[in-house]
Write a protein that holds these residues in place. Structure first.
Motif, PDB file in Angstrom:
ATOM      1  N   SER A  25     164.194  38.481 -52.541  1.00 52.02           N
ATOM      2  CA  SER A  25     163.335  37.308 -52.690  1.00 52.02           C
ATOM      3  C   SER A  25     161.888  37.697 -53.020  1.00 52.02           C
ATOM      4  CB  SER A  25     163.375  36.464 -51.420  1.00 52.02           C
ATOM      5  OG  SER A  25     162.925  37.219 -50.285  1.00 52.02           O
ATOM      6  N   GLU A  26     161.378  38.794 -52.395  1.00 49.17           N
ATOM      7  CA  GLU A  26     160.003  39.215 -52.678  1.00 49.17           C
ATOM      8  C   GLU A  26     159.851  39.636 -54.131  1.00 49.17           C
ATOM      9  OE1 GLU A  26     161.917  40.445 -50.337  1.00 49.17           O
ATOM     10  OE2 GLU A  26     160.973  40.046 -48.384  1.00 49.17           O
ATOM     11  N   ARG A  27     160.895  40.273 -54.652  1.00 44.96           N
ATOM     12  CA  ARG A  27     160.858  40.722 -56.033  1.00 44.96           C
ATOM     13  C   ARG A  27     160.966  39.536 -56.989  1.00 44.96           C
ATOM     14  NH1 ARG A  27     163.757  46.397 -57.491  1.00 44.96           N
ATOM     15  NH2 ARG A  27     162.820  46.762 -59.552  1.00 44.96           N
ATOM     16  N   ARG A  28     161.783  38.561 -56.602  1.00 47.54           N
ATOM     17  CA  ARG A  28     161.903  37.349 -57.416  1.00 47.54           C
ATOM     18  C   ARG A  28     160.567  36.609 -57.454  1.00 47.54           C
ATOM     19  NH1 ARG A  28     166.868  36.620 -54.531  1.00 47.54           N
ATOM     20  NH2 ARG A  28     166.016  34.836 -53.387  1.00 47.54           N
ATOM     21  N   GLU A  29     159.908  36.554 -56.313  1.00 50.36           N
ATOM     22  CA  GLU A  29     158.605  35.879 -56.247  1.00 50.36           C
ATOM     23  C   GLU A  29     157.596  36.560 -57.167  1.00 50.36           C
ATOM     24  OE1 GLU A  29     155.212  34.696 -52.913  1.00 50.36           O
ATOM     25  OE2 GLU A  29     156.665  36.279 -52.515  1.00 50.36           O
ATOM     26  N   ALA A  30     157.569  37.892 -57.142  1.00 51.93           N
ATOM     27  CA  ALA A  30     156.631  38.626 -57.988  1.00 51.93           C
ATOM     28  C   ALA A  30     156.934  38.409 -59.462  1.00 51.93           C
ATOM     29  CB  ALA A  30     156.682  40.114 -57.646  1.00 51.93           C
ATOM     30  N   CYS A  31     158.225  38.402 -59.820  1.00 47.71           N
ATOM     31  CA  CYS A  31     158.618  38.189 -61.217  1.00 47.71           C
ATOM     32  C   CYS A  31     158.201  36.798 -61.689  1.00 47.71           C
ATOM     33  CB  CYS A  31     160.128  38.362 -61.376  1.00 47.71           C
ATOM     34  SG  CYS A  31     160.688  40.084 -61.292  1.00 47.71           S
ATOM     35  N   LEU A  32     158.414  35.797 -60.858  1.00 44.85           N
ATOM     36  CA  LEU A  32     158.063  34.430 -61.235  1.00 44.85           C
ATOM     37  C   LEU A  32     156.554  34.262 -61.377  1.00 44.85           C
ATOM     38  CD1 LEU A  32     160.559  32.392 -59.018  1.00 44.85           C
ATOM     39  CD2 LEU A  32     160.625  32.701 -61.496  1.00 44.85           C
ATOM     40  N   SER A  33     155.799  34.815 -60.448  1.00 47.82           N
ATOM     41  CA  SER A  33     154.339  34.707 -60.516  1.00 47.82           C
ATOM     42  C   SER A  33     153.789  35.413 -61.753  1.00 47.82           C
ATOM     43  CB  SER A  33     153.706  35.300 -59.256  1.00 47.82           C
ATOM     44  OG  SER A  33     154.089  34.567 -58.106  1.00 47.82           O
ATOM     45  N   THR A  34     154.328  36.597 -62.032  1.00 44.06           N
ATOM     46  CA  THR A  34     153.888  37.344 -63.206  1.00 44.06           C
ATOM     47  C   THR A  34     154.258  36.614 -64.491  1.00 44.06           C
ATOM     48  OG1 THR A  34     154.150  39.429 -62.003  1.00 44.06           O
ATOM     49  CG2 THR A  34     154.038  39.552 -64.416  1.00 44.06           C
ATOM     50  N   LEU A  35     155.468  36.075 -64.537  1.00 45.07           N
ATOM     51  CA  LEU A  35     155.910  35.344 -65.720  1.00 45.07           C
ATOM     52  C   LEU A  35     155.073  34.085 -65.919  1.00 45.07           C
ATOM     53  CD1 LEU A  35     157.927  35.260 -68.018  1.00 45.07           C
ATOM     54  CD2 LEU A  35     159.525  34.064 -66.525  1.00 45.07           C
ATOM     55  N   TRP A  36     154.697  33.443 -64.836  1.00 43.73           N
ATOM     56  CA  TRP A  36     153.851  32.246 -64.922  1.00 43.73           C
ATOM     57  C   TRP A  36     152.496  32.589 -65.540  1.00 43.73           C
ATOM     58  CZ3 TRP A  36     155.031  27.238 -64.018  1.00 43.73           C
ATOM     59  CH2 TRP A  36     153.971  26.328 -63.944  1.00 43.73           C
ATOM     60  N   ALA A  37     151.904  33.709 -65.093  1.00 43.64           N
ATOM     61  CA  ALA A  37     150.618  34.136 -65.647  1.00 43.64           C
ATOM     62  C   ALA A  37     150.750  34.514 -67.116  1.00 43.64           C
ATOM     63  CB  ALA A  37     150.074  35.323 -64.846  1.00 43.64           C
ATOM     64  N   ILE A  38     151.849  35.150 -67.472  1.00 44.38           N
ATOM     65  CA  ILE A  38     152.077  35.546 -68.868  1.00 44.38           C
ATOM     66  C   ILE A  38     152.191  34.320 -69.763  1.00 44.38           C
ATOM     67  CG2 ILE A  38     153.838  36.519 -70.406  1.00 44.38           C
ATOM     68  CD1 ILE A  38     154.288  38.693 -68.304  1.00 44.38           C
ATOM     69  N   LEU A  39     152.965  33.336 -69.332  1.00 44.38           N
ATOM     70  CA  LEU A  39     153.140  32.119 -70.136  1.00 44.38           C
ATOM     71  C   LEU A  39     151.831  31.355 -70.278  1.00 44.38           C
ATOM     72  CD1 LEU A  39     156.580  30.834 -68.792  1.00 44.38           C
ATOM     73  CD2 LEU A  39     156.092  31.911 -70.994  1.00 44.38           C
ATOM     74  N   LYS A  40     150.989  31.435 -69.258  1.00 42.57           N
ATOM     75  CA  LYS A  40     149.697  30.741 -69.308  1.00 42.57           C
ATOM     76  C   LYS A  40     148.845  31.251 -70.459  1.00 42.57           C
ATOM     77  CE  LYS A  40     145.486  30.076 -66.537  1.00 42.57           C
ATOM     78  NZ  LYS A  40     144.836  30.387 -65.235  1.00 42.57           N
ATOM     79  N   PHE A  41     148.954  32.549 -70.772  1.00 41.89           N
ATOM     80  CA  PHE A  41     148.132  33.153 -71.815  1.00 41.89           C
ATOM     81  C   PHE A  41     148.946  33.533 -73.054  1.00 41.89           C
ATOM     82  CE2 PHE A  41     145.697  33.955 -67.926  1.00 41.89           C
ATOM     83  CZ  PHE A  41     144.443  33.510 -68.315  1.00 41.89           C
ATOM     84  N   THR A  42     150.095  32.894 -73.249  1.00 46.76           N
ATOM     85  CA  THR A  42     150.908  33.189 -74.429  1.00 46.76           C
ATOM     86  C   THR A  42     150.430  32.380 -75.627  1.00 46.76           C
ATOM     87  OG1 THR A  42     152.875  33.722 -73.117  1.00 46.76           O
ATOM     88  CG2 THR A  42     153.234  33.110 -75.410  1.00 46.76           C
ATOM     89  N   ASP A  43     150.131  33.092 -76.706  1.00 51.32           N
ATOM     90  CA  ASP A  43     149.749  32.437 -77.957  1.00 51.32           C
ATOM     91  C   ASP A  43     151.022  31.965 -78.636  1.00 51.32           C
ATOM     92  OD1 ASP A  43     148.192  31.696 -80.269  1.00 51.32           O
ATOM     93  OD2 ASP A  43     148.956  33.505 -81.234  1.00 51.32           O
ATOM     94  N   LEU A  44     151.149  30.668 -78.838  1.00 50.31           N
ATOM     95  CA  LEU A  44     152.397  30.096 -79.332  1.00 50.31           C
ATOM     96  C   LEU A  44     152.709  30.533 -80.758  1.00 50.31           C
ATOM     97  CD1 LEU A  44     154.629  28.330 -78.267  1.00 50.31           C
ATOM     98  CD2 LEU A  44     153.454  26.323 -79.140  1.00 50.31           C
ATOM     99  N   VAL A  45     151.677  30.832 -81.537  1.00 48.46           N
ATOM    100  CA  VAL A  45     151.908  31.218 -82.938  1.00 48.46           C
ATOM    101  C   VAL A  45     152.565  32.590 -83.015  1.00 48.46           C
ATOM    102  CG1 VAL A  45     150.816  31.671 -85.160  1.00 48.46           C
ATOM    103  CG2 VAL A  45     149.960  29.833 -83.711  1.00 48.46           C
ATOM    104  N   THR A  46     152.050  33.542 -82.254  1.00 52.96           N
ATOM    105  CA  THR A  46     152.550  34.917 -82.325  1.00 52.96           C
ATOM    106  C   THR A  46     153.437  35.308 -81.138  1.00 52.96           C
ATOM    107  OG1 THR A  46     150.593  35.757 -81.167  1.00 52.96           O
ATOM    108  CG2 THR A  46     150.472  35.598 -83.568  1.00 52.96           C
TER     109      THR A  46
END
Length: 234
Positions: A25-46
């Protein structure tokens, strides 16, 4: 978010640790939080992770910056990022630059979100549509920025031309003695020459102010020219 309670919703991520056991569960939490931050700064064009610059470049984000976005320790984010990469959801490409002494300096790695991530949720077709829309918005924004830059350059050029005319007028006026308002005219001939030169310089300044400010009236241009001369050569 359902992945936290049902990790088999994303099998590749659940098995990223190389074990048949369910991801902790701790690893899942870290993956979700990291993925959330990544999607926040994802440029949709590239689909790259970072911030586009006004000049058309792209600033990649460091793991340290992503960690600050999640509130997790950097080491946990690094492990989560490795899991996301093994799961095929995120791509990470290391970068470095050669220093003058022959050594290498590490740069922020290029990170991008895989199309597989969107396909997992059945959004692969919608992704293509939204990327086209984003590309049009980006093209429009860059066009507006280019027009603003061109306008500022043209204005600066006009102001520079007006300043040069003002300097030339100041030099001539000072040489003719118009810098002193109460100076007596030595004779009528000199007085006429001074008046003619003053009028010529005034007309030139009015013309330059009109170029710099097309919406000004003739009276406004004259007033600005007279004030400029009086302020510079009292």
């Amino acid at each position: 978010m359902d992945y936290y309670s049902s990790p088999w919703k994303i099998p590749s991520l659940n098995l990223a640790n190389g074990s048949n056991r369910q991801q902790r569960s701790e690893r899942r939490e870290a993956c979700l939080s990291t993925l959330w931050a990544i999607l926040k700064f994802t440029d949709l064009v590239t689909l790259k992770v970072g911030v586009p610059t006004p000049e058309g470049g792209f600033m990649n984000l460091t793991v340290r910056y992503l960690a600050r976005q999640t509130g997790l320790q950097q080491r946990r984010v690094e492990r989560a990022l490795a899991d996301l990469q093994r799961a095929g959801l995120v791509g990470v490409h290391a970068r470095c630059e050669l220093r003058a002494d022959g050594s290498y300096k590490g740069l922020a790695a290029i990170k991008n979100v895989s199309k597989l991530f969107f396909a997992i949720f059945g959004l692969q077709f919608r992704l293509g549509f939204e990327r086209k829309r984003a590309a049009k918005r980006l093209k429009k924004k860059r066009g507006e920025q280019a027009r603003i830059s061109t306008t500022r350059t043209a204005t600066a050029r006009r102001n520079l031309t007006a300043k040069a005319a003002l300097d030339r007028a100041g030099s001539t006026v000072q040489q003719l003695g118009l810098g002193k308002k109460n100076q007596r005219r030595q004779n009528d001939e000199r007085s006429r020459a001074l008046n003619e030169e003053q009028q010529r310089q005034l007309n030139e300044l009015m013309f330059q102010f009109k170029l710099a400010h097309p919406d000004w009236t003739a009276e406004q241009c004259r007033e600005a020219a007279e004030k400029a001369i009086e302020a510079r050569w009292p």
